[in-house]
Design a protein around this motif. Structure first.
Motif: not given
Ligand code: NAP
Ligand code: MG
Length: 489
Positions: A166, A179-180, A476, A481
């Motif tokens: 990421q 978010w990742k 996402e 997501g």
């Protein structure tokens, strides 16, 4: 329409007493190693680079630069953690760890917000009220999904992908990390994440939080460095998926690099959003939304409303109101609670913004800027707007990623849609009108992943976010997501 309103007599400086956040309780180490297999370790490269405070150019910390050996170590540790622990763990147990991370972020919210503003230059109001709460909310939201994946995708069998690489940008450092990482963990993957060079510190604070949450070693690895470190992640052959957020140029080069490999990918790239203001819109509310959309984060927002399309009949009054509002904005110390406009994230970003401002002037657009005092040190750009802009102007076409607004007018709805869609990007848009039917008409025709109506820049972990066209692919947030980190059989 009565255009006879008096402009504010205002010199751009409110006489408010300073209200600066205290940094005494903030813990920033002098030096940060790489977070691999649950520990901070010295980089094989032996190299460190400084992270600075862009509002005064002082050094905050030294950050390790990861080389090939370091990335290999990080990927091995993620692979072992995946095989031996994380993929075997009961989903509800995985969820407990993610909840724990969310709670610790909440406990440390104040410290994280201050560090975010110190390292990235954004006003404390933004990091305190948006970045950090949303980072925690993302972990909470995805923690809840960890043991419900079978219900999320009925009649399909969700399987984790393995090790995900990421790479994130500098505009929402901790929030982008959340978010990742949150959906990747909830779906049973392990992670190697690289934050942006100029804003690594909150990602490293997150590594400390991950240690405190006793997440099994190697499930999350945080490696720092510049573009070359990112390339090493992209090209590593034991990574199953690349999740990238950043510029369209870098996104395209990553897509080329992984072409022909079995790596999956999601790309969250640039934007050139249009806010469309109709003559029946609540104009004062719209002014506030436009200002929030382009100025409050120095325009360092991928979905920033960097173009404004005003219906011709209200153009004059709207621009007057907008200029008055700009004159009341306060530019200054990001740690001051009164500050609206903080520092530009880096010298190189400031140079880019200034290049576009010069181009705007050269191409014949008319400039208006907040009349304010710019601090002697640090990187600053006064909120700027351009009128007399035509569709072919560079400032109407390219992403500037700064507090610069390009304004055009339109007469009919059709013209507004054509102008809004006339860009290679398609990340977001805003519609301001009193009529629900107009909103529905536009939302079905605007090529944008996110469209706000009578508001702007509102985020929620349950809502998917992502782009069309050159703004990328994959989503996402929300159920979408989750899907981005699963193979569905
Ligand atoms: P960037 O230059 O593309 O960098 C993004 C990240 O990629 C950074 O960590 C960067 O490292 C790394 N990187 C740079 N070159 C690389 C390469 N060749 N291979 C692998 N990694 C590489 O973007 P930025 O200037 O940081 O961020 C601004 C951009 O992000 C804007 O275009 C904005 O619209 C976009 N963005 C999009 C979204 C979205 O959700 N769509 C959200 C936020 C931002 P270094 O920082 O160390 O160079
Ligand atoms: Mg910095």
């Amino acid at each position: 329409m009565n255009l006879d309103i008096e402009p504010l007599e205002f010199n751009g400086n409110w006489n408010l007493s300073p209200s600066i956040e205290n940094t005494d309780h903030i813990q920033i180490n002098e030096k940060y190693g790489l977070f691999i297999n649950g520990k901070f370790i010295d980089p094989n490269s032996g190299k460190y680079f400084p992270s600075i405070n862009p509002s005064n150019e002082t050094k905050l910390a030294l950050i390790a630069e990861a080389n090939t050996k370091d990335i290999d170590l990080a990927v091995k540790s993620a692979r072992n953690a995946y095989n031996d622990v994380w993929s075997k763990m009961a989903p509800n147990e995985r969820g407990k760890y993610i909840f724990r991370i969310a709670r610790i972020i909440q406990e440390k919210a104040k410290e994280l917000a201050i560090i975010e503003s110190l390292d990235g230059g954004k006003p404390i109001r933004e990091s305190r009220d948006i970045d950090i709460p949303l980072a925690a909310a993302h972990f909470f939201y995805y923690a809840g999904w960890a043991d419900k994946l079978n219900f999320a995708f009925p009649n399909r069998k969700p399987k984790s992908m393995g090790v995900v690489g990421q790479i994130i940008p500098w505009n929402f450092p901790l929030m982008m990390a959340a978010w990742k990482i949150a959906p990747a963990l909830a779906t049973g993957n392990t992670v190697v994440l690289k934050p942006a060079e100029s804003t690594s510190i909150t990602a490293l604070k997150l590594a400390e939080i991950i240690q405190e949450a006793e997440l099994p070693n190697g499930v999350v690895n945080i490696v720092t460095g510049a573009a070359s470190t990112g390339e090493l992640i992209v090209n590593h052959n034991d990574i199953d998926k690349i999740a990238f957020t950043g510029s369209t140029t870098v996104g395209k080069s990553i897509m080329k690099s992984i072409l022909g490999s079995s790596k999956k990918s999601t790309m969250e790239l640039g934007g050139k959003a249009a806010n469309i203001v109709f003559d029946d819109a609540p104009l004062d509310q719209a002014v506030e939304g436009i200002v929030n959309g382009i100025y409050f984060n120095q325009g360092h927002v991928c979905c920033a409303g960097s173009r404004l399309l005003i219906q011709e009949s209200v153009n004059e009054i709207f621009i007057r109101k907008l200029k008055d509002r700009i004159q009341s904005l306060i530019l200054g110390d990001p740690l001051d609670k009164n500050t609206d406009i903080g520092a530009i994230n880096s010298k190189s970003q400031l140079d880019t913004i200034n290049k576009y401002i010069d181009l705007g002037k050269k191409e014949g657009a008319k400039i208006f800027q907040l009349n304010c005092q710019i601090p002697n040190k640090g990187f600053w750009c006064a909120p700027t707007l351009f009128t007399n802009v035509s569709q072919s102007h560079t400032i109407a076409q390219e992403e500037i990623f700064g507090p610069v607004l390009a304004i055009q007018t339109f007469r009919t709805t059709k013209e507004a849609i054509e102008k809004a869609n006339n860009t290679p990007y398609g990340l977001s848009a805003g519609v301001w009108t009193d009529k629900g039917s107009k909103i529905f008409n536009l939302t079905s025709k605007l090529q944008a992943g996110v469209i706000w109506a009578n508001t702007y820049n509102k985020f929620d972990p349950t809502s998917p976010f992502g782009g069309y066209k050159e703004s990328g692919y994959g989503r996402e947030g929300g159920l979408h997501g989750l899907e981005a980190y699963l193979n569905l059989e």
